[in-house]
Design a protein around this motif. Structure first.
Motif, PDB file in Angstrom:
ATOM      1  N   THR A   5      38.457  45.711  35.880  1.00  0.00           N
ATOM      2  CA  THR A   5      38.117  44.437  36.516  1.00  0.00           C
ATOM      3  C   THR A   5      36.673  43.427  36.008  1.00  0.00           C
ATOM      4  O   THR A   5      36.426  43.829  35.303  1.00  0.00           O
ATOM      5  CB  THR A   5      37.128  45.049  37.635  1.00  0.00           C
ATOM      6  N   ASP A  17      47.763  49.488  50.021  1.00  0.00           N
ATOM      7  CA  ASP A  17      47.457  47.802  49.660  1.00  0.00           C
ATOM      8  C   ASP A  17      46.881  47.579  51.015  1.00  0.00           C
ATOM      9  O   ASP A  17      47.960  47.878  52.125  1.00  0.00           O
ATOM     10  CB  ASP A  17      47.990  47.201  48.505  1.00  0.00           C
ATOM     11  N   LEU A  34      49.866  39.157  40.232  1.00  0.00           N
ATOM     12  CA  LEU A  34      49.129  39.060  40.431  1.00  0.00           C
ATOM     13  C   LEU A  34      49.945  37.643  41.115  1.00  0.00           C
ATOM     14  O   LEU A  34      50.652  36.545  40.092  1.00  0.00           O
ATOM     15  CB  LEU A  34      48.064  39.138  39.760  1.00  0.00           C
ATOM     16  N   ARG A  42      50.326  40.453  47.913  1.00  0.00           N
ATOM     17  CA  ARG A  42      49.310  39.202  47.579  1.00  0.00           C
ATOM     18  C   ARG A  42      49.459  38.109  48.344  1.00  0.00           C
ATOM     19  O   ARG A  42      51.180  37.388  49.097  1.00  0.00           O
ATOM     20  CB  ARG A  42      49.336  38.874  46.369  1.00  0.00           C
ATOM     21  N   ILE A  91      34.626  43.471  31.063  1.00  0.00           N
ATOM     22  CA  ILE A  91      34.833  43.701  31.847  1.00  0.00           C
ATOM     23  C   ILE A  91      34.831  45.509  32.065  1.00  0.00           C
ATOM     24  O   ILE A  91      34.370  46.525  31.199  1.00  0.00           O
ATOM     25  CB  ILE A  91      36.710  43.687  31.656  1.00  0.00           C
ATOM     26  N   HIS A 123      42.772  52.964  42.228  1.00  0.00           N
ATOM     27  CA  HIS A 123      41.854  50.874  42.452  1.00  0.00           C
ATOM     28  C   HIS A 123      40.334  50.586  42.235  1.00  0.00           C
ATOM     29  O   HIS A 123      38.974  51.612  42.771  1.00  0.00           O
ATOM     30  CB  HIS A 123      42.638  50.325  43.723  1.00  0.00           C
ATOM     31  N   GLN A 131      45.327  42.804  35.602  1.00  0.00           N
ATOM     32  CA  GLN A 131      43.935  41.704  37.002  1.00  0.00           C
ATOM     33  C   GLN A 131      43.411  40.254  36.171  1.00  0.00           C
ATOM     34  O   GLN A 131      43.833  40.417  34.948  1.00  0.00           O
ATOM     35  CB  GLN A 131      42.350  42.336  36.445  1.00  0.00           C
ATOM     36  N   THR A 143      42.188  51.828  48.330  1.00  0.00           N
ATOM     37  CA  THR A 143      42.125  50.259  48.109  1.00  0.00           C
ATOM     38  C   THR A 143      40.578  49.732  48.575  1.00  0.00           C
ATOM     39  O   THR A 143      40.801  49.542  49.833  1.00  0.00           O
ATOM     40  CB  THR A 143      43.773  49.528  48.253  1.00  0.00           C
ATOM     41  N   GLU A 202      52.233  46.740  46.577  1.00  0.00           N
ATOM     42  CA  GLU A 202      50.925  46.103  45.873  1.00  0.00           C
ATOM     43  C   GLU A 202      51.539  44.499  46.954  1.00  0.00           C
ATOM     44  O   GLU A 202      52.725  44.146  47.045  1.00  0.00           O
ATOM     45  CB  GLU A 202      50.573  45.053  44.905  1.00  0.00           C
ATOM     46  N   ASP A 210      52.309  46.937  39.667  1.00  0.00           N
ATOM     47  CA  ASP A 210      51.354  45.165  40.285  1.00  0.00           C
ATOM     48  C   ASP A 210      51.506  44.740  40.019  1.00  0.00           C
ATOM     49  O   ASP A 210      52.687  43.982  39.263  1.00  0.00           O
ATOM     50  CB  ASP A 210      50.262  46.047  39.618  1.00  0.00           C
ATOM     51  N   MET A 232      48.426  48.375  36.066  1.00  0.00           N
ATOM     52  CA  MET A 232      47.594  47.498  36.490  1.00  0.00           C
ATOM     53  C   MET A 232      47.481  46.141  35.951  1.00  0.00           C
ATOM     54  O   MET A 232      47.252  46.362  34.281  1.00  0.00           O
ATOM     55  CB  MET A 232      46.461  48.518  36.954  1.00  0.00           C
ATOM     56  N   MET A 234      42.695  50.253  35.813  1.00  0.00           N
ATOM     57  CA  MET A 234      43.020  48.731  36.340  1.00  0.00           C
ATOM     58  C   MET A 234      41.827  48.168  35.438  1.00  0.00           C
ATOM     59  O   MET A 234      40.094  48.884  36.105  1.00  0.00           O
ATOM     60  CB  MET A 234      42.559  48.867  38.235  1.00  0.00           C
TER      61      MET A 234
END
Length: 409
Positions: A3, A203, A332, A269, A41, A88, A409, A152, A267, A330, A407, A1
């Motif tokens: 970030t 999650d 988003l 959201r 990242i 994660h 991001q 998570t 996941e 995953d 994953m 993953m």
């Protein structure tokens, strides 16, 4: 993953007067869309399943197009132990703390799924070369909260951090729950009230305006830590439920059974607009995207008669099964709530859907970046007429992409 971290933030002013100092992140998701582009990242790299006895590490990747080291790893921070299986990642502080001028997004939170450790990584002292700040040992977590297999992490507006843990020390799912850490990574307590543990963990996402947190279901650590076995799904060692909690009290008020259309919901959201009481969950094994929503009586439901998106399994040859699911691991949602993106780990594609009508997503983009069906793989997809096909996967800087998109991001 992966970030991202912002190295430089744009200043703001109003009428020539400097505004008061705010906390980390942004006042709203829409404001974040106009923030500066990330220049670095951080990506976890692990050796689980490779047969190599090496510690996992955190890679720093330069993503500044104007940098001479653009698109390359510029630093590797090795963990002090072997066998963590970093999974994660999260931040110690984020936009939830935007109103707190004393909050500081300084530490990256790295839970070790198998070892039970949680690492705090200092990314502020030297963003290009992060350093280890603290290790939360599994013994302390077990003694104070009775939890193991951390997964998570999310930062809270209070400055604390909440971490989902997927089982007890023996790997039983019935021992899972949520760990509360303070701002200096000291174990405070277990967040979920006694008798309010979820059936399985993975999650979670909280929506303060509706006093709700919803968590998802993976499986029992003693099962998934040994590799996936389809029989274990039938044996009840994997989940298909959403757990609805009263936020921030930690009391479970409802369980939603997604049934066979929602096997292994991973996941979850909410839409970014805090006034919207709807969201999506990705069901990995069933390869479905499912919409959930709040009812007028303050309970929650999902669309049981239809899923908003269903990825059909592909007929294949030279694989362990005659059909291959997409395996949505995953997804988003864009900050303006116009699109969502999800990955099919096995098929190897990333999809973009317009969700301006949340009940009826429309496919607007698709690209293959790996997976088991890329050209040159022994595994091939089979058409109805018996002919076979594979997908073109682009090369990056002359190198082939291996593995599948797992994953984003």
């Amino acid at each position: 993953m992966a970030t991202g971290t912002v190295l430089a933030t744009a200043g703001s002013n109003s009428g020539g007067k400097s505004c008061c100092k705010s906390g980390p992140g942004y006042a709203s998701p829409l404001a974040a869309m106009f923030g500066p582009r990330e220049k670095l990242i951080y990506v976890t790299a692990l050796y689980s399943g490779t047969g190599l006895e090496k510690p996992d590490y955190l890679a720093t990747v330069d993503v500044d197009p104007n940098s001479p080291t653009y698109s390359s790893v510029i630093h590797r921070l090795k963990m002090p132990y072997i066998g963590d299986e970093l999974h994660h990642t999260g931040w110690n502080s984020c936009s939830s703390c935007h109103g707190d001028a004393f909050a500081d997004r300084r530490f990256l939170v790295l839970p070790g799924l198998i070892s039970g450790r949680i690492y705090a990584i200092d990314t502020k002292t030297d963003p290009k070369a992060p350093s280890l700040y603290k290790v939360v040992e599994p013994k302390e977590i077990l003694e104070k909260a009775g939890l193991a297999f951390p997964h998570t992490s999310h930062c809270l507006a209070t400055g604390d951090m909440l971490v989902s843990c997927l089982g007890d020390k023996e790997g039983n799912a019935k021992g899972n729950g949520f760990l509360l850490l303070d701002s200096d990574f000291n174990v405070k307590s277990r967040w979920d009230k006694p008798g309010h543990s979820p059936m399985f963990g993975y999650d979670f996402w909280y929506q303060p305006r509706f006093n709700t947190m919803i968590s998802t279901s993976w499986g029992a650590p003693k099962s998934f830590s040994k590799g996936f076995n389809l029989q274990h799904v039938a044996d009840g060692l994997y989940g298909s439920h959403l757990h609805i909690y009263k936020w921030p009290e930690g009391e479970m008020k409802q369980i939603i059974d997604l049934g066979n259309t929602g096997l292994l919901p991973l996941e979850i959201r909410f839409l970014h607009d805090p006034s919207k009481d709807i969201g999506y969950v990705g069901s990995a094994l069933s390869s479905n995207m499912i919409r959930f929503f709040r009812n007028s009586d303050d309970t929650w439901s999902h669309e049981a008669r239809r899923v908003v998106i269903s990825v059909k399994p592909l007929k294949v040859e030279n694989w362990i099964l005659p059909e291959m699911p997409g395996l949505i691991t995953d997804f988003l949602i864009s900050l303006d709530d116009r699109f969502f993106y999800f990955v099919n780990w096995l098929h190897g594609d990333i999809r973009q859907y317009n969700i301006e009508d949340p009940k009826n997503p429309v496919l607007t983009g698709q690209i293959w970046v790996g997976g088991l069906l890329q050209n040159g793989s022994p595994v091939k997809a089979v058409r109805e007429d018996g002919s076979t096909y594979q997908f073109d996967v682009p090369q990056i800087k002359g190198k082939s992409l291996r593995g599948g998109p797992q994953m984003i991001q």
